[in-house]
Design a protein around this motif. Structure first.
Motif, short mmCIF file in Angstrom:
data_model
loop_
_atom_site.label_atom_id
_atom_site.label_comp_id
_atom_site.label_asym_id
_atom_site.label_seq_id
_atom_site.Cartn_x
_atom_site.Cartn_y
_atom_site.Cartn_z
N TRP A 172 0.85 -1.21 0.01
CA TRP A 172 0.12 -0.11 0.10
C TRP A 172 0.74 1.34 0.01
CZ3 TRP A 172 -4.90 1.41 -0.94
CH2 TRP A 172 -5.93 0.07 -1.05
N LEU A 173 1.84 1.26 0.74
CA LEU A 173 2.83 2.58 0.87
C LEU A 173 3.42 2.86 -0.46
CD1 LEU A 173 4.74 1.96 4.41
CD2 LEU A 173 2.85 3.74 3.45
N ALA A 174 3.78 1.82 -1.28
CA ALA A 174 4.21 1.64 -2.51
C ALA A 174 3.21 2.22 -3.58
CB ALA A 174 4.94 0.44 -2.92
N ALA A 175 2.01 1.81 -3.17
CA ALA A 175 0.83 2.24 -4.18
C ALA A 175 0.42 3.59 -3.95
CB ALA A 175 -0.34 1.18 -4.07
N VAL A 176 0.63 4.13 -2.62
CA VAL A 176 0.21 5.52 -2.36
C VAL A 176 1.21 6.51 -2.84
CG1 VAL A 176 0.11 7.03 -0.51
CG2 VAL A 176 -0.90 4.98 -0.08
N ALA A 177 2.42 6.06 -2.91
CA ALA A 177 3.65 6.99 -3.47
C ALA A 177 3.36 7.18 -4.88
CB ALA A 177 4.98 6.18 -3.18
N ARG A 178 2.45 6.35 -5.60
CA ARG A 178 2.25 6.69 -7.01
C ARG A 178 1.08 7.62 -7.55
NH1 ARG A 178 3.93 1.17 -7.22
NH2 ARG A 178 1.61 0.28 -7.32
N ARG A 179 0.35 8.01 -6.32
CA ARG A 179 -0.84 9.05 -6.38
C ARG A 179 -0.28 10.48 -6.35
NH1 ARG A 179 -5.75 7.27 -2.28
NH2 ARG A 179 -5.64 4.93 -2.51
N GLU A 180 -1.41 11.24 -7.04
CA GLU A 180 -1.17 12.65 -7.11
C GLU A 180 -0.76 13.26 -5.73
OE1 GLU A 180 -0.72 15.87 -9.63
OE2 GLU A 180 -1.07 13.92 -10.25
N PRO A 181 0.37 13.94 -5.70
CA PRO A 181 0.79 14.47 -4.33
C PRO A 181 0.01 15.95 -4.12
CG PRO A 181 2.33 14.94 -5.95
CD PRO A 181 1.29 14.06 -6.65
N PHE A 182 0.06 16.22 -2.99
CA PHE A 182 -0.38 17.54 -2.52
C PHE A 182 0.70 18.77 -2.40
CE2 PHE A 182 -3.43 14.43 -1.20
CZ PHE A 182 -4.69 15.07 -1.75
N LEU A 183 0.46 19.76 -2.67
CA LEU A 183 1.14 21.26 -2.47
C LEU A 183 0.59 22.35 -2.41
CD1 LEU A 183 4.15 21.55 -1.63
CD2 LEU A 183 4.29 22.09 -4.02
N SER A 184 0.47 23.32 -1.42
CA SER A 184 -0.08 24.47 -1.38
C SER A 184 0.25 25.32 -2.51
CB SER A 184 -0.09 25.23 -0.15
OG SER A 184 1.38 25.39 0.26
N LYS A 185 -0.54 25.88 -3.02
CA LYS A 185 -0.36 26.94 -4.16
C LYS A 185 0.92 27.91 -3.70
CE LYS A 185 -4.60 26.86 -6.40
NZ LYS A 185 -5.89 27.45 -6.72
N ASP A 186 1.73 28.18 -4.79
CA ASP A 186 2.80 29.00 -4.38
C ASP A 186 2.43 30.21 -4.04
OD1 ASP A 186 4.92 27.19 -5.17
OD2 ASP A 186 5.05 27.97 -7.27
N VAL A 187 1.29 30.94 -4.49
CA VAL A 187 0.74 32.43 -4.02
C VAL A 187 0.20 32.34 -2.68
CG1 VAL A 187 -1.57 32.02 -5.25
CG2 VAL A 187 -0.72 34.01 -5.02
N VAL A 188 -0.47 31.11 -2.37
CA VAL A 188 -0.91 31.08 -0.87
C VAL A 188 0.26 30.83 -0.11
CG1 VAL A 188 -2.30 29.55 0.71
CG2 VAL A 188 -3.13 29.99 -1.69
N TRP A 189 1.25 29.92 -0.48
CA TRP A 189 2.38 30.01 0.40
C TRP A 189 3.24 31.26 0.79
CZ3 TRP A 189 7.75 30.83 -0.50
CH2 TRP A 189 8.62 30.41 0.41
N LYS A 190 3.48 32.05 -0.32
CA LYS A 190 4.37 33.43 -0.33
C LYS A 190 3.08 34.28 0.48
CE LYS A 190 6.49 36.79 -2.92
NZ LYS A 190 6.01 37.95 -1.94
N GLU A 191 2.07 34.30 0.47
CA GLU A 191 1.03 35.06 1.21
C GLU A 191 1.09 35.03 2.60
OE1 GLU A 191 -2.58 36.34 3.26
OE2 GLU A 191 -2.13 34.36 2.47
N LYS A 192 0.91 33.58 3.03
CA LYS A 192 1.36 33.22 4.61
C LYS A 192 2.71 33.68 4.89
CE LYS A 192 -2.77 31.28 4.33
NZ LYS A 192 -3.96 31.99 5.18
#
Length: 208
Positions: A172-192
């Protein structure tokens, strides 16, 4: 008591912080302390960050070695954890602050749930929702089968059962690693980051 800001919208709606301004988890201040965003290569490894409750459940170093992952222990020092995260192209994290550190360093991440559902329950879900709401993200954590604690297997049958479950967990860990990952948007990150910087400057002036 003067509250300058809180982590996220859930905290801002909770007494005694109701109505307070929310920005983000203070861990994003790492970006203001000289920790630069990472730029790992496509050949960089996947990092696995278990919750500290999960750490003694199995030989995670062996699991990571067999998967070609990097184990990032929550018991390692802050500098070491950040160093390892920055060397990975993707972080699978059960620990919320493992995901937060990855997001701060701009490393894609995927949240997983192993043993924390037993130890944190709704509190853990609330904390994740609070942080994710602040970063304009919404998601469900991926549940991965977890093995029995190492000291629970006393018979051959129990050891075989634990080994099978650990094998399923690796799959399952190997399968999960092939999923689409998450990352906050650069514009949101910079604003924070900018708002955190402003708050720190305000606090510094108030202390003079």
């Amino acid at each position: 008591m003067k509250v300058h800001f809180v982590r996220g919208p859930c905290t801002a709606q909770t007494s005694p912080f109701r109505g307070s301004e929310f920005i983000a988890d203070p861990a994003y201040c790492l970006a203001l302390l000289g920790y630069k965003t990472a730029n790992p290569s496509a050949n960089a490894p996947v990092g696995f960050v278990p919750h500290y409750h999960t750490l003694p459940s199995a030989d995670w170093q062996r699991v990571c070695d067999e998967l070609g992952f990097v184990l990032i222990s929550p018991e390692a020092g802050v500098e070491r954890v950040l160093e390892l995260i920055s060397q990975c192209k993707l972080i699978l994290s059960e620990a919320m602050h493992g995901a937060i550190a990855a997001d701060c360093l701009r490393i894609p991440w995927i949240p997983i749930s192993l043993r924390t559902r037993l130890s944190e329950g709704s509190v853990g879900a609330w904390k994740w929702a609070d942080w994710l709401g602040a970063m304009e993200l919404s998601l469900n954590r991926v549940k991965v089968p977890f093995p029995f604690p190492e000291d629970s297997a006393t018979t051959n049958f129990q050891r075989i059962k634990r080994g099978f479950k650990l094998s399923v967990c690796k799959h399952w860990l190997a399968a999960v690693a092939r999923r689409e990952p998450f990352l906050s948007k650069d514009v949101v990150w910079k604003e924070k980051i900018d708002r955190l910087d402003e708050k720190i400057e305000t606090l510094n002036r108030a202390m003079l």
